[in-house]
Motif scaffolding. Sequence first.
Motif, PDB file in Angstrom:
ATOM      1  N   GLY A 502      -1.769  14.327 -23.514  1.00  0.00           N
ATOM      2  CA  GLY A 502      -1.580  12.915 -23.795  1.00  0.00           C
ATOM      3  C   GLY A 502      -0.156  12.488 -24.029  1.00  0.00           C
ATOM      4  N   CYS A 503       0.784  13.420 -23.936  1.00  0.00           N
ATOM      5  CA  CYS A 503       2.179  13.078 -24.172  1.00  0.00           C
ATOM      6  C   CYS A 503       2.862  12.730 -22.849  1.00  0.00           C
ATOM      7  N   GLY A 504       4.024  12.093 -22.948  1.00  0.00           N
ATOM      8  CA  GLY A 504       4.760  11.729 -21.744  1.00  0.00           C
ATOM      9  C   GLY A 504       4.342  10.367 -21.229  1.00  0.00           C
ATOM     10  N   GLY A 505       5.202   9.785 -20.392  1.00  0.00           N
ATOM     11  CA  GLY A 505       4.912   8.475 -19.838  1.00  0.00           C
ATOM     12  C   GLY A 505       3.815   8.525 -18.791  1.00  0.00           C
ATOM     13  N   GLU A 506       3.237   7.346 -18.526  1.00  0.00           N
ATOM     14  CA  GLU A 506       2.180   7.268 -17.526  1.00  0.00           C
ATOM     15  C   GLU A 506       2.764   6.931 -16.162  1.00  0.00           C
ATOM     16  N   ALA A 507       2.103   7.411 -15.111  1.00  0.00           N
ATOM     17  CA  ALA A 507       2.518   7.133 -13.739  1.00  0.00           C
ATOM     18  C   ALA A 507       1.338   7.369 -12.809  1.00  0.00           C
ATOM     19  N   VAL A 508       1.405   6.753 -11.637  1.00  0.00           N
ATOM     20  CA  VAL A 508       0.378   6.974 -10.617  1.00  0.00           C
ATOM     21  C   VAL A 508       0.615   8.337  -9.968  1.00  0.00           C
ATOM     22  N   PRO A 509      -0.389   9.197  -9.861  1.00  0.00           N
ATOM     23  CA  PRO A 509      -0.214  10.503  -9.214  1.00  0.00           C
ATOM     24  C   PRO A 509       0.263  10.354  -7.770  1.00  0.00           C
ATOM     25  N   GLN A 510       1.076  11.290  -7.344  1.00  0.00           N
ATOM     26  CA  GLN A 510       1.622  11.317  -5.995  1.00  0.00           C
ATOM     27  C   GLN A 510       1.129  12.551  -5.247  1.00  0.00           C
ATOM     28  N   PRO A 511       1.188  12.537  -3.891  1.00  0.00           N
ATOM     29  CA  PRO A 511       0.822  13.743  -3.146  1.00  0.00           C
ATOM     30  C   PRO A 511       1.620  14.947  -3.641  1.00  0.00           C
ATOM     31  N   GLY A 512       0.914  16.037  -3.882  1.00  0.00           N
ATOM     32  CA  GLY A 512       1.546  17.233  -4.411  1.00  0.00           C
ATOM     33  C   GLY A 512       1.352  17.403  -5.900  1.00  0.00           C
ATOM     34  N   ASP A 513       0.880  16.337  -6.589  1.00  0.00           N
ATOM     35  CA  ASP A 513       0.594  16.448  -8.020  1.00  0.00           C
ATOM     36  C   ASP A 513      -0.762  17.097  -8.244  1.00  0.00           C
ATOM     37  N   TYR A 514      -0.877  17.834  -9.344  1.00  0.00           N
ATOM     38  CA  TYR A 514      -2.181  18.271  -9.838  1.00  0.00           C
ATOM     39  C   TYR A 514      -2.686  17.225 -10.815  1.00  0.00           C
ATOM     40  N   VAL A 515      -3.964  16.879 -10.711  1.00  0.00           N
ATOM     41  CA  VAL A 515      -4.579  15.893 -11.590  1.00  0.00           C
ATOM     42  C   VAL A 515      -5.874  16.460 -12.147  1.00  0.00           C
ATOM     43  N   SER A 516      -6.049  16.300 -13.461  1.00  0.00           N
ATOM     44  CA  SER A 516      -7.315  16.644 -14.097  1.00  0.00           C
ATOM     45  C   SER A 516      -8.255  15.451 -13.969  1.00  0.00           C
TER      46      SER A 516
END
Length: 552
Positions: A502-516
């Motif tokens: 839950g820490c860190g700024g929010e952003a829209v995931p990009q190609p190459g990101d891992y997302v839970s």
Amino acid sequence: MLDAAGPGLGHFIREAGRGGAQPGGSIAEGQSEPPSGGAMRGKNVYVETYGCQMNVNDTEVVLSLLGDKGYSPIQDPTIADVILLNTCAIREKPENKIWSRLGEFKKLKAVAKKNKRRGPIVGVLGCMAERLKHKLLDADRLADIVVGPDAYRDMPRLLKIVEGEADGGAVGALNTQLSLDETYADVVPLRPAGAVTAFISIMRGCNNMCSFCIVPFTRGRERSRPTTSILDEIRLLSDTGVKEVTLLGQNVNSYADFATESQRGAPGTTVGDPFSTYAAGFRSVYKPKREGAVQFAELLQRAAEIDPEMRIRFTSPHPKDFSDDVLQVVQQYPNVCKQLHLPAQSGSSDVLDRMKRGYTREAFDALVDKARRLIPGLALSTDIITGFCGESEDEHAATLDLMSRVGFEQAFMFAYSQRDKTHAARHLEDDVPQPVKARRLAEVIQVFRETMFGKNEKEVGRTHLVLVEGEAKKSEEMLTGRTCTMKRVIFPKISVPASQHGCGGEAVPQPGDYVSVDVVSAQSSTLTARPLARTTLREFHSLHGSTVPRRS
């Protein structure tokens, strides 16, 4: 299997018998002069790729070799100087598609001739080229060059031969010489810029000689690429941001590199049993000699250790080569995907014997049970052939039972198509009527769909790690990617925290990101999810204890 073209490469991938990108479109006799522009005349190339992932990688090798000679890839065949079809010959249906496409390109040549200019050079590459050879040149000159899978280095010379032919007197150029040592280990494939995933060929050819299969005749004998060159390519891909690599081979897990010193030492063998390196209960028509070589388990382990944030997959394997040490590497390394391809081909021991597969139904079931016991949450895929020579209704029922019992998450299912040169073509009768083949195939597909949908429903409520590939095909407001177990997931394109903590700024995931993500619904082949946070493979594993957790 891929079903879409990589951007900027000018090649398209179409699965035999499945959907996919539709390259080019039909070319009519009355089409006007193609527009000018693009690369310099005589130096641009358009490629269509059909069939397996190995063909996709081969196309990238071809584009690299031609790029060294000044050829630029484009995505429009109507302005191409060279048009290449990288082909599949494993069944009749994909070959028929190639013949149809060649006919369309002949019309394109006619349009060019009408406008008093030279049309494109058309080439057939790969397995169909190797199988048919001169027939492709003799068939009303639909092809100008024919190049087998081991002769791609010769393509610049072949193109020069055709370019120098006098109009009307062309005889074409051909090289279908198979090799005992060609692996293209020194060629850096031309991949799409910014690619998230990549294929790496680690070995070529096949020694199995299954009675239905033409691959040994179109791809030649097995030979493995040096371990060091494979690991160097993985490091290079890691440095450029690639997050998933798939190790490729016609029999990928029979890899054996004798040129590189094994870090594990010589594997133990059982006296009197030449098949001791195989899974229990499996045999082959040849006696493998692998003592002292870097074998697949070691290569897989060393590949996984290069970058803990890079996923490792592999295809296409043979069940016989899933020895305990291979399964243990899959189990031990979080970044080795928990999804295995186990090509069963049939659920009947008698059919498997006629196919010369080297195992019984009982041995296959035991391997499935062992793999699932060692690797919790494991997903399995398979290949199935219905209507093979002499298949009875009871033998077909055994395949239905296999599909129901195992519950594969993915399956490539086809009716038997006789191929020249194979043992089955020479010694067995293709005696199952086509309507019976079609009906049995439909029944296999139905059982597969029922079991797959049931498994997908169980994913609702589970948390998964998804590697983002890009926007979903049907909505720009959704992102898509795949889980460790190769399941397709779509989820809203919204901002999420930079960490599962839950820490860190929010952003829209990009190609190459891992997302839970949490799975909220399931369709027959796609999961819909709610994104929770961007993450890393190691963070996800540390929180959930696995890359395939059972429940959120």
